[in-house]
Structure formats: structure tokens, C-alpha cells
Design a protein around this motif. Structure first.
Motif, PDB file in Angstrom:
ATOM      1  N   ALA A  12      37.401  24.041 -20.013  1.00 12.16           N
ATOM      2  CA  ALA A  12      36.752  22.763 -20.331  1.00 12.16           C
ATOM      3  C   ALA A  12      36.048  22.236 -19.081  1.00 12.16           C
ATOM      4  O   ALA A  12      34.905  21.757 -19.144  1.00 12.16           O
ATOM      5  CB  ALA A  12      37.787  21.752 -20.821  1.00 12.16           C
ATOM      6  N   ILE A  56      32.690  23.859 -18.555  1.00 16.66           N
ATOM      7  CA  ILE A  56      31.588  23.284 -19.348  1.00 16.66           C
ATOM      8  C   ILE A  56      31.146  21.968 -18.727  1.00 16.66           C
ATOM      9  O   ILE A  56      29.958  21.660 -18.647  1.00 16.66           O
ATOM     10  CB  ILE A  56      32.008  23.030 -20.812  1.00 16.66           C
ATOM     11  N   PHE A  57      32.136  21.219 -18.245  1.00 18.59           N
ATOM     12  CA  PHE A  57      31.824  19.949 -17.600  1.00 18.59           C
ATOM     13  C   PHE A  57      30.955  20.192 -16.362  1.00 18.59           C
ATOM     14  O   PHE A  57      29.921  19.547 -16.170  1.00 18.59           O
ATOM     15  CB  PHE A  57      33.140  19.255 -17.211  1.00 18.59           C
ATOM     16  N   PHE A  80      29.042  22.625 -15.708  1.00 15.41           N
ATOM     17  CA  PHE A  80      27.781  23.085 -16.233  1.00 15.41           C
ATOM     18  C   PHE A  80      26.847  21.925 -16.586  1.00 15.41           C
ATOM     19  O   PHE A  80      25.646  22.000 -16.470  1.00 15.41           O
ATOM     20  CB  PHE A  80      28.198  23.752 -17.525  1.00 15.41           C
ATOM     21  N   SER A  81      27.463  20.822 -17.061  1.00 10.41           N
ATOM     22  CA  SER A  81      26.694  19.673 -17.535  1.00 10.41           C
ATOM     23  C   SER A  81      26.389  18.678 -16.428  1.00 10.41           C
ATOM     24  O   SER A  81      25.587  17.766 -16.633  1.00 10.41           O
ATOM     25  CB  SER A  81      27.454  18.932 -18.640  1.00 10.41           C
ATOM     26  N   LEU A  82      27.060  18.818 -15.270  1.00 13.79           N
ATOM     27  CA  LEU A  82      26.861  17.823 -14.215  1.00 13.79           C
ATOM     28  C   LEU A  82      25.444  17.912 -13.659  1.00 13.79           C
ATOM     29  O   LEU A  82      25.010  18.982 -13.262  1.00 13.79           O
ATOM     30  CB  LEU A  82      27.846  18.085 -13.068  1.00 13.79           C
ATOM     31  N   PRO A  83      24.723  16.786 -13.623  1.00 12.00           N
ATOM     32  CA  PRO A  83      23.407  16.820 -12.984  1.00 12.00           C
ATOM     33  C   PRO A  83      23.593  16.955 -11.464  1.00 12.00           C
ATOM     34  O   PRO A  83      24.200  16.083 -10.842  1.00 12.00           O
ATOM     35  CB  PRO A  83      22.790  15.460 -13.336  1.00 12.00           C
ATOM     36  N   PHE A  97      21.767  16.644  -8.835  1.00 13.89           N
ATOM     37  CA  PHE A  97      21.264  15.614  -7.918  1.00 13.89           C
ATOM     38  C   PHE A  97      22.135  14.368  -7.953  1.00 13.89           C
ATOM     39  O   PHE A  97      22.391  13.736  -6.929  1.00 13.89           O
ATOM     40  CB  PHE A  97      19.809  15.270  -8.238  1.00 13.89           C
ATOM     41  N   TRP A  98      22.663  14.069  -9.125  1.00 16.16           N
ATOM     42  CA  TRP A  98      23.509  12.874  -9.242  1.00 16.16           C
ATOM     43  C   TRP A  98      24.847  13.102  -8.535  1.00 16.16           C
ATOM     44  O   TRP A  98      25.347  12.221  -7.833  1.00 16.16           O
ATOM     45  CB  TRP A  98      23.703  12.541 -10.722  1.00 16.16           C
ATOM     46  N   ALA A 144      18.397  17.679 -18.719  1.00 16.32           N
ATOM     47  CA  ALA A 144      18.838  17.729 -17.320  1.00 16.32           C
ATOM     48  C   ALA A 144      17.686  18.106 -16.385  1.00 16.32           C
ATOM     49  O   ALA A 144      17.538  17.532 -15.302  1.00 16.32           O
ATOM     50  CB  ALA A 144      19.975  18.739 -17.177  1.00 16.32           C
ATOM     51  N   PHE A 198      13.760  12.810 -10.749  1.00 11.21           N
ATOM     52  CA  PHE A 198      14.464  12.347  -9.556  1.00 11.21           C
ATOM     53  C   PHE A 198      13.707  12.764  -8.302  1.00 11.21           C
ATOM     54  O   PHE A 198      13.578  11.999  -7.346  1.00 11.21           O
ATOM     55  CB  PHE A 198      15.880  12.918  -9.522  1.00 11.21           C
ATOM     56  N   ILE A 208      18.001   6.801 -11.564  1.00 15.32           N
ATOM     57  CA  ILE A 208      18.927   7.305 -10.543  1.00 15.32           C
ATOM     58  C   ILE A 208      18.211   7.394  -9.198  1.00 15.32           C
ATOM     59  O   ILE A 208      18.742   7.000  -8.157  1.00 15.32           O
ATOM     60  CB  ILE A 208      19.470   8.695 -10.950  1.00 15.32           C
ATOM     61  N   LEU A 258      23.618  10.040 -18.304  1.00 17.90           N
ATOM     62  CA  LEU A 258      23.006  11.371 -18.371  1.00 17.90           C
ATOM     63  C   LEU A 258      24.078  12.440 -18.523  1.00 17.90           C
ATOM     64  O   LEU A 258      23.992  13.325 -19.375  1.00 17.90           O
ATOM     65  CB  LEU A 258      22.193  11.605 -17.092  1.00 17.90           C
ATOM     66  N   LEU A 259      25.124  12.329 -17.693  1.00 19.82           N
ATOM     67  CA  LEU A 259      26.214  13.310 -17.711  1.00 19.82           C
ATOM     68  C   LEU A 259      26.889  13.353 -19.072  1.00 19.82           C
ATOM     69  O   LEU A 259      27.077  14.425 -19.655  1.00 19.82           O
ATOM     70  CB  LEU A 259      27.227  12.958 -16.622  1.00 19.82           C
ATOM     71  N   VAL A 291      24.545  14.992 -21.734  1.00 24.23           N
ATOM     72  CA  VAL A 291      24.401  16.442 -21.591  1.00 24.23           C
ATOM     73  C   VAL A 291      25.728  17.147 -21.895  1.00 24.23           C
ATOM     74  O   VAL A 291      25.763  18.173 -22.580  1.00 24.23           O
ATOM     75  CB  VAL A 291      23.907  16.780 -20.172  1.00 24.23           C
ATOM     76  N   PHE A 292      26.826  16.566 -21.419  1.00 23.94           N
ATOM     77  CA  PHE A 292      28.148  17.155 -21.636  1.00 23.94           C
ATOM     78  C   PHE A 292      28.463  17.232 -23.129  1.00 23.94           C
ATOM     79  O   PHE A 292      28.919  18.261 -23.627  1.00 23.94           O
ATOM     80  CB  PHE A 292      29.200  16.324 -20.891  1.00 23.94           C
ATOM     81  N   ASN A 312      26.454  19.892 -24.852  1.00 25.84           N
ATOM     82  CA  ASN A 312      26.996  21.215 -24.541  1.00 25.84           C
ATOM     83  C   ASN A 312      28.278  21.509 -25.289  1.00 25.84           C
ATOM     84  O   ASN A 312      28.496  22.634 -25.747  1.00 25.84           O
ATOM     85  CB  ASN A 312      27.242  21.345 -23.031  1.00 25.84           C
TER      86      ASN A 312
END
Lengths: 330, 303
Positions: free
Chosen positions: A138, A141-142, A144-147, A149-150, B234, B241, B257, B279-280, B283-284, B287
Motif C-alpha cells: 500500500a 502505491i502511495f 507512486f502517487s506522491l508529487p 516536487f511537493w 501529476a 510548478f 504550490i 493533489l496527493l 492522484v492516490f 491510483n
């Protein structure tokens, strides 16, 4: 006479790589010439009329496009892709100067991703039904989804602003060891690289976890693992010798390919941490319309990419005897 | 599946293929929660003008005196900045919902265009075979050997800023994934008997392609659509950004951001934190839903 299959493979593969580079050079050239304005690419925006006309004549922009394309290719082969307006230096030289900084960032990120990713992936693959294995998946996947730059900004906020443990910008002191200059050789440099390298590593860690897990699950069901267990080998030894050895081939292959994407993605990390690499140079150049540098960056990265793919392919075929060198598959 | 139903009895929903699909999807509580959150996010974005205290891009409603308010402080106009305000005095909650609209619209729109283009190209390759197929697939392989962000950077550097240009760049990055997926499943379908039957019936190639083969390639396509939409959102945020994506007049989450980044060193975390969180989560959740869809629709591709 029988030719050496490895040599034939090398020649064919190098030829294919050359075609790819040529194709990308063509796309970049026509992209700039058809979509963008080539005069803008060559003269600085505040040049006067006489300067513009001088450049148009000098670079042959009044000549047919095909002829210009030939000149561009000729320059590219000689390593001449124009001069930056901002720095007044050859664009290729500018980028190569910044390449070591990007390389050390990408290598550090890869090491971090491997050190954490492989053990987690192996664990999740050996014990797929435990709660912690599910949590690892899990989390991947998390991740994977993290941007990216943020996360980079949040790392600065937490470790640089709140805790004030680590610096947030720049490369720090650069040390020299065996003639190689790198910030990895000084304590200050190491302190500077931790945040950007971890930020860049995050991107690949999830992928390494998933890849290792898939490999581990497959290998654990093989007969030779069962045989090793029947022989009474300790579990640790089975994992270290039989499992790791067999999942390394796909992991190394994908990593080789992903290394190029780390270099491409360092554009983002370098911008956040003001890391003086070629990715930051690219973004600055895009924002300042320093087009010769943009073209040079794209060409160098494409070249680098094709080179990495070539090396990975050759190593892979040397490592894995199942890969047929004479087959038609590229 | 529901062939042997007694004629007096209507098929119950859970026995239809859609019903089976739904019940299998519902088996994962994580995916259900993710889908629910996603529905809430989309509704919030769609209803933004009616559920926010201000229109953050109507200058008459924004007061520079309200700039950089902490979460919970009160605005000049009387309402509370629950998530704080940004450097121009905009309510962050309002700005985020408007930003979500742009991010979602750009991501979904570019995903749909890429899907149509990629599907047509993939089907053509599978049906045509021979040289055309080799050429198309070489092109797909070539593009997929470069990371998406590099291709996008290349295009944005050549095209410049703007909503239309960023959509072109996102479509160009994504089409190859669709083409590869569709061609793969179309190749498998092409050899099946129903295609042979359709050909014997004298149906035109276009009709066989789009009427017979395409519907059977939908399952893998749906999975790719979800994952690619998350990627597109993303990627757009990343480019924005960096200042080379959407213009400041179309403030997506990535731009919010980016605007907050300059205040990070002075400890004003919320201007970057909340839009990034939105955003997170978006996207999460996409997915997670995509992951479950893949397990349900395509057991062969299971993790």
C-alpha cells in the motif's frame, strides 16, 4: 567464416542507437524550426536589426531548410550546438560543466532507493500475506502517487525550516578525491545532498519495491528453492544466495533504464533545492528563452539515454544466456 | 453467464456481467473508500463557485490586506480562512477548489484525447499488420524508452505555455501507452472465431475493428485510462510548478504550490501544503481505484 555473434550484436545494436539519435536530432531540429522561430533561437531577444541580419547570414538562415538541417547535424557531430545568450559560452560546454553535480545527485538517489527498496521488496515477496507486506505494498502505491516536487517542499519545510537540521539550497563544499570533484567528499556537501537525493530516491523506491517483490514471489516457487530448503540450508542463506542472485538480473536491467529517468527527473529536484546541475540550467534556460542551451540539453540527454540503453542491453545479453544474440528481436 | 435463467425470472443485477464486475470491485474496502473520496473531490471541484466564500480570481473579491493569513484567521470580508490565505490575499480553500477544477479538467481531457488517438493507432496497427504495424510499434517503443517528463519538457520548450499547449504535450506523452495496450489485446482478439465470422459475413474492416474488436479491448483500456489520468494530473502539476506548464491565469494546483514555495522559508507552510495534499489525495485515490480495476478486469496482470 563464422562471425562472432557478440560482435555482430554489438554492431547491429550500435547502428540502431545511432539511428535513434539521428531521429531525435531531426525531431528537435524541426521542432525548433517549424514550431519555434530559429532567429529567436540564435540571437538574444534584445539584439538590434543589424545583429539579427548578421546572424541570419552567418548561420545561413536564408538558405533552404534541408541545407540548414545538414549544417545543424554537422555542428552536432562536431559538438557545436550554439552559444548561450545568457552566459556567452558554448551551450554544450555549459551543460557538461554542470553534469557532475547532476550525476552525483542521481547516483546518490539510486543508492538510497536500492538500500531501502530491495529489502522491503524481498520481505513483501517472501511473506506476501502478512500485514506488514500488505502495508509495504500500500505504501508503494502511495509513494507512486506522491508529487515529487511537493514532497521536496515539505522536506525543506520540515528538516530545514522547522528542525533546522539540514540546509535547503545549493551543493555545499565540493571536495576532491582521486581527481574527482564531488560534494560527497565533504561533510558539508553530504549535509547538502541528503534532502535532494532522498527526494529523488522516493520516485524510484516504490518501483524497486514492486519489482523486487514480483521477482521474489516468482523465485520462491521455483524447484531449486524447494530443493535448497530440503537440503536443510538456513533460510537466510537461501534468501542471500539463491533468491537475491536470481532477482538481480531484472532489477539491474530496469535500474539501468531508470537511471536515465532519474537524470531527467532531477530537473524537478534541482529546481527546488537550487542544486547547480544541468536540470536547473534547463529550467532557467526555458524561462529565459536561452534556446541554444535547451537544444543542447535535449541532445545531450537523448544521447545519454541511448547510450545507457545500449550498455544495459549489452550487459543484459552478456549476463543472461537465454537472450539470443542472433535473433531478430532488438 | 446468465444463459440458463428460467424464462419467468428476470435476471438479477448481480448475475449480469456488470453486476459481477461491481461486486468484485466492492470486495476491496480500500478501493471503495478511494472511489468515495474521489467522488467527493470531483463534486467539490464541480460545485466550486457555489460552495466557496470567494471567487479567488475576481479581483474585486480579493483584498491584499488579507495576504498570508494563517488557517483559521478571519478575512476583512467577515468569513474565516479555514485553510489560510495565499500571498495575494486569496482564500486558499476557494483557490484550491478552483485549482482542482483546472487540474482535473486538463488531466481528464488530455487523457481522453490520448485514448482516442492511441486506440485508433493501436487498432490500425493490429489490423493492418506487416510494415505499417512494425513502423507504428517501433515509434511506440522509441517513445516509451524515454521518460514522460523528458518528452513533455521537449514539447513545452518548443511550444511554449498555455492550456492548449500543455494538453498537446500531455496527449503526446500518453498516446503510446494506449496504442501499445490496445494493439496487444486486439492482436489476441483478431485470431478469435467471432472476428472470422464477421469477416465471412462481409463486414467492412472498419466495422469489424470498431464494432467487434474494440468493445472486447475495453477492459485493459479502462485500467490504462485510470492510471494515465493520474499520471497526466501529476505531470501537469509538475510542469506548472516549474513555471513551464499552465500560465498564472489558469491556476491549477501545481501553480498554487509553486506560489506557496516562496513563503516556505518563512514558515508559512499552508500555502503549499494544502494544495499539495489535495493533489496527493486525488492522484492516490485514482491510483487505488485503478489498481483494483486491474485486479478485477484483468487477472492476468495481477500485481
Amino acid at each position: 567464416m563464422q562471425t562472432d555473434p557478440m560482435l555482430a550484436f554489438l554492431i547491429r545494436r550500435t547502428g540502431q542507437s545511432a539511428i535513434v539519435v539521428l531521429l531525435m536530432a531531426t525531431i528537435v531540429f524541426f521542432g525548433v524550426n517549424v514550431v519555434g522561430d530559429p532567429v529567436h533561437m540564435l540571437v538574444s531577444p534584445d539584439a538590434d536589426q543589424a545583429e539579427i541580419e548578421r546572424v541570419i547570414r552567418q548561420f545561413g538562415l536564408d538558405r533552404p531548410v534541408i541545407e540548414q538541417y545538414g549544417l545543424f547535424l554537422k555542428g552536432a557531430i562536431q559538438g557545436d550546438l550554439g552559444t548561450s545568450f545568457i552566459f556567452g559560452q558554448p551551450a554544450v560546454q555549459l551543460i557538461l560543466q554542470r553534469f557532475p553535480a547532476t550525476l552525483e545527485l542521481a547516483v546518490s538517489a539510486l543508492v538510497i532507493a536500492l538500500v531501502f527498496g530491495i529489502p522491503l521488496g524481498v520481505y513483501a515477496g517472501i511473506r506476501p500475506d502478512t500485514r506488514s507486506a500488505r502495508a509495504i505494498m500500500a505504501a508503494s502505491i502511495f509513494g507512486f502517487s506522491l508529487p515529487t516536487f511537493w514532497v521536496g517542499i515539505m522536506l525543506i519545510m520540515f528538516f530545514s525550516v522547522q528542525l533546522q537540521w539540514l540546509p535547503s539550497t545549493g551543493r555545499g563544499d565540493v571536495g576532491s578525491f582521486l581527481g574527482i570533484e564531488s560534494s560527497l567528499f565533504t561533510l558539508d556537501g553530504l549535509r547538502h545532498i541528503i534532502l535532494p537525493a532522498s527526494n529523488l530516491a522516493l520516485l524510484k523506491m516504490s518501483m524497486i519495491i514492486r519489482l523486487t517483490r514480483a521477482g521474489a514471489r516468482e523465485v520462491m516457487q521455483q524447484d531449486y528453492i524447494k530443493f535448497a530448503r530440503a537440503k536443510g540450508l538456513s533460510f537466510g542463506r537461501i534468501v542471500r544466495v539463491h533468491l537475491l542472485k536470481n532477482i538481480m538480473i531484472p532489477v539491474v536491467t530496469v535500474l539501468g533504464l531508470e537511471f536515465g529517468s532519474l537524470i531527467a527527473f532531477s530537473v524537478v529536484t534541482e529546481s527546488i533545492y537550487a542544486w547547480p546541475g544541468m536540470g536547473k540550467l534547463l529550467i532557467d534556460s526555458v524561462l529565459q528563452l536561452d534556446r541554444p542551451v535547451i537544444v543542447a540539453y535535449l541532445m545531450i540527454v537523448v544521447f545519454l539515454f541511448v547510450l545507457i540503453n545500449l550498455i544495459v542491453d549489452v550487459i543484459y545479453s552478456a549476463l543472461d544466456p537465454r537472450v539470443s544474440l542472433t535473433g531478430a528481436k532488438s | 453467464m446468465s444463459a440458463s435463467l428460467p424464462s419467468s425470472q428476470k435476471p438479477r443485477f448481480k448475475d449480469t456481467s456488470l453486476g459481477v464486475f461491481v461486486s468484485q470491485f466492492l470486495e476491496s474496502p480500500v478501493a471503495v473508500v478511494a472511489l468515495a473520496i474521489l467522488v467527493v473531490i470531483i463534486s467539490l471541484a464541480a460545485l466550486a463557485p457555489w460552495i466557496t466564500p470567494q471567487n479567488p480570481y475576481d479581483l474585486a473579491q480579493v483584498d491584499i490586506m488579507d495576504a498570508r493569513m494563517e488557517p483559521g484567521e478571519e478575512a476583512f470580508a467577515g468569513y474565516t480562512f479555514w485553510l489560510g490565505s495565499d500571498g495575494a490575499g486569496r482564500d486558499l480553500y476557494s483557490a484550491m477548489l478552483y485549482g482542482l477544477r483546472i487540474s482535473l479538467a486538463v488531466g481528464v481531457f488530455s487523457g481522453l484525447i490520448a485514448m482516442v488517438i492511441g486506440t485508433v493507432i493501436g487498432l490500425t496497427a493490429a489490423y493492418a499488420g506487416g510494415r505499417i504495424e512494425t513502423l507504428i510499434m517501433r515509434l511506440v517503443d522509441l517513445q516509451l524508452s524515454f521518460p514522460a517528463i523528458l518528452i513533455a519538457l521537449m514539447l513545452v520548450a518548443a511550444l511554449g505555455k498555455g492550456v492548449d499547449k500543455i494538453i498537446i504535450a500531455l496527449v503526446a506523452v500518453q498516446w503510446a501507452y494506449y496504442a501499445r495496450t490496445v494493439r496487444g489485446s486486439a492482436l489476441a482478439e483478431r485470431r478469435k472465431e467471432y472476428v472470422e465470422a464477421a469477416r465471412n459475413l462481409g463486414l467492412s474492416p472498419a466495422r469489424i475493428l470498431f464494432g467487434q474488436i474494440m468493445p472486447n479491448c475495453l477492459s485493459p483500456l479502462i485500467v490504462v485510462v485510470t492510471i494515465q489520468t493520474a499520471h497526466a494530473i501529476a505531470l501537469e502539476a509538475t510542469l506548472s510548478f516549474l513555471g513551464i506548464g499552465l500560465p498564472q491565469t489558469e491556476p491549477s494546483l501545481g501553480i498554487l504550490i509553486s506560489n506557496g514555495f516562496e513563503y516556505i522559508l518563512s514558515g508559512k507552510y499552508w500555502i503549499s501544503f494544502f494544495p499539495g495534499l489535495a493533489l496527493l489525495v486525488t492522484v492516490f485515490c485514482i491510483n487505488l481505484v485503478g489498481d483494483q480495476l486491474r485486479d478485477v478486469l484483468n487477472p492476468r496482470l495481477a500485481k
